[in-house]
Design a protein around this motif. Sequence first.
Motif: not given
Length: 145
Positions: A55-61, A115-119, A90-107
């Motif tokens: 995720i880059v500036n609200d787009k998935v590139l 960086k802080d954020g969700n997929g 509830f859901a159990v999703l893959k951390s850091k993913s641009p789709s499934c990341g929760y609380q932390e994703i690649y920057d």
Amino acid sequence: MIILVSACLLGDKVRYDGTDKQNDFVVSLKENHTLIPVCPENLGGLKSPRLPSEIVNDKVLRKDGLDLSDNFISGAMKAYEIADKSKIDFAVLKSKSPSCGYQEIYDGSFSGKLKDGNGIFTEILLKNNIRVFTENDIDEINEIE
């Protein structure tokens, strides 16, 4: 309970690099619960393997700059429809993913930095009041059980 799970955590080779991220704890949940596997990226028409996306500036590139936002949004909506129809708890999703990341994703720099954020899919679940965990939240998931 009915738990939506990132398919890669159950051993499906659906990740961008054509591998899985099977997690023995997550797989063991099937002993006492119904697991619903999804891969929002595959549901959005993306095949494995493929170039990584962030995720880059609200787009998935994609790493080469191609905008895959429509694929990610479409797949997330299809995955949400599955979650909704399945009446998941509830859901159990893959951390850091641009789709499934929760609380932390690649920057978005494709350098492994976080960086802080969700997929994209996680955001939809949270907006619909569905609890999300990652494979790293074993203690919290055990408390629910």
